[in-house]
Design an enzyme around this catalytic site. Structure first.
Site, mmCIF file in Angstrom:
data_model
loop_
_atom_site.group_PDB
_atom_site.id
_atom_site.type_symbol
_atom_site.label_atom_id
_atom_site.label_comp_id
_atom_site.label_asym_id
_atom_site.label_seq_id
_atom_site.Cartn_x
_atom_site.Cartn_y
_atom_site.Cartn_z
ATOM 1 C CG HIS A 107 -4.717 -0.164 -3.747
ATOM 2 N ND1 HIS A 107 -5.285 -0.463 -2.532
ATOM 3 C CD2 HIS A 107 -3.579 0.527 -3.478
ATOM 4 C CE1 HIS A 107 -4.519 0.038 -1.557
ATOM 5 N NE2 HIS A 107 -3.475 0.635 -2.111
ATOM 6 C CG ASP A 145 0.986 -1.346 1.099
ATOM 7 O OD1 ASP A 145 2.041 -1.015 0.539
ATOM 8 O OD2 ASP A 145 0.020 -0.566 1.248
ATOM 9 C CG HIS A 147 -2.365 2.316 1.631
ATOM 10 N ND1 HIS A 147 -1.028 2.496 1.354
ATOM 11 C CD2 HIS A 147 -2.875 3.527 1.957
ATOM 12 C CE1 HIS A 147 -0.743 3.798 1.502
ATOM 13 N NE2 HIS A 147 -1.834 4.436 1.863
HETATM 14 ZN ZN ZN Z 1 0.335 1.193 0.559
#
Ligand code: ZN
Length: 282
Positions: A107, A145, A147
Site C-alpha cells: 500500500h 492479496d 486489497h
Molecule cells: Zn490485504
C-alpha cells in the site's frame, strides 16, 4: 525442491495489539517449520536499495518515525523492522524464495500514501517494489492479496519493464484499482466471490499478459482473501493450491512476498498449499 522461506524472528518485535501483529507471522512460521520447510535469515536493506523506489524525504521520515497515520502506527524503531522486511524481499528475489516477514508493503508508494489514499495500510516501505527494481528484470507482479496494492501500482504505472496484475475485493480499503490502467491490470471483485469464479478471473487476467515480455514473476502473496478474513473472496486452502499451480505454469523464475492475511493458522496452511501447488507444477 521445496521453496526456502526467508524469515527472521526479529520481525515479531512490534505491534502486539494491532491486527497486523506478530502472531500472524509467528504461527505461520511454526506451521511451515512443522512441515519441513527450510528457513533463511535476511539482512536489512540499505539506503541505496530503498531509494530505488522511495524518495529521500520519505525515507528520512520513516527513519525518524514521522510516519503515523490512523492505521499505520509510528512504532519505536519501525524503520529497522521495515528495513529488514525489505531485506527479506530482496533475498527472496535472489533465491526464488518466499519472504515471510512483516511489515507488509504493497500500500505504500514512492513518498508514502499512494493514489490519493489517506493511509498506508500497515505498510512503511514497499518490499516487493524494491526487490523488483533492484533485480533489474522485466517483471510481472501478481498481487493476490485481497486489497488493491495501490502503492505498487503507483510505483510502476507506465513502467514498460513491469506489468502489475491484481485481484482484490471491492468495495474495501484502499478503494483504488477499480479499473485497468495501461500496464496495471485490475479486477475488483465482490466479497466472497468464491474459488471457482476467482480462478476463472485469474486465468483471464494472466491471459492478458504477453509472457514473452517478462523475465521474472514476483507475487505479492496476501492471504486475507481466505474466507472470513479482512478482504474475503471466499477462498479456502485448496484454492491457494490452484493459484500456485497457475503461477508455476508461467514458467518464470519466481519469488513471493507476504502481504496480508490476519489469521496465522490459516496463513500458514494457505502458504503450504500455495507452495505445493507451485512446486508440483513447475
Ligand atoms: Zn490485504
Amino acid at each position: 525442491m521445496k521453496t526456502k522461506i526467508v524469515y527472521s524472528e526479529k520481525c515479531l518485535g512490534y505491534g502486539t495489539w494491532h491486527v497486523e501483529g506478530p502472531q500472524r507471522v509467528k504461527t505461520a512460521h511454526d506451521i511451515l517449520k512443522s512441515k519441513g520447510y527450510e528457513f533463511v535469515e535476511p539482512k536489512p536493506a540499505n539506503d541505496e536499495e530503498i531509494l530505488s523506489v522511495h524518495d529521500a524525504d520519505y525515507l528520512f521520515n520513516v527513519k525518524k518515525g514521522l510516519v503515523e497515520d490512523s492505521d499505520t502506527p509510528a512504532y519505536t524503531n519501525i524503520y529497522e523492522f521495515a528495513q529488514l522486511s525489505v531485506g527479506g524481499s530482496l533475498l527472496a528475489s535472489k533465491i526464488n524464495g518466499f519472504s515471510l516477514t512483516r511489515p507488509p508493503g504493497h500500500h505504500v508508494g514512492k513518498s508514502g500514501a499512494a493514489l490519493g489514499v489517506y493511509t498506508r495500510g500497515f505498510c512503511y516501505l514497499n518490499n516487493i517494489a524494491i526487490a523488483v527494481k533492484e533485480s533489474g528484470k522485466r517483471s510481472l507482479i501478481l498481487d493476490i492479496d485481497g486489497h488493491h496494492g495501490n502503492g505498487t501500482q503507483e510505483i510502476f504505472q507506465g513502467d514498460e519493464k513491469v506489468a502489475y496484475v491484481s485481484l482484490h475485493q471491492s468495495p474495501n480499503y484502499p478503494g483504488t484499482g477499480n479499473f485497468t490502467e495501461g500496464n496495471c491490470i485490475n479486477f475488483a471483485l465482490p466479497g466472497d466471490y468464491g474459488g471457482q469464479r476467482y480462478l476463472e478471473t485469474l486465468d483471464k487476467a494472466l491471459g492478458m499478459i504477453n509472457l514473452a515480455k517478462f523475465e521474472a514473476v514476483a507475487v505479492s502473496a496476501g492471504f486475507d482473501t481466505h474466507k472470513g478474513d479482512l478482504a474475503t473472496l471466499g477462498l479456502i486452502e485448496q484454492d491457494y493450491f490452484e493459484i500456485g499451480k497457475r503461477v508455476a505454469k508461467l514458467k518464470k523464475p519466481t519469488f513471493f512476498v507476504l502481504e496480508g492475511g490476519y489469521v496465522g493458522e490459516k496463513v500458514g496452511l494457505d502458504i503450504d498449499c500455495f507452495l505445493k501447488g507451485y512446486e508440483e507444477n513447475k
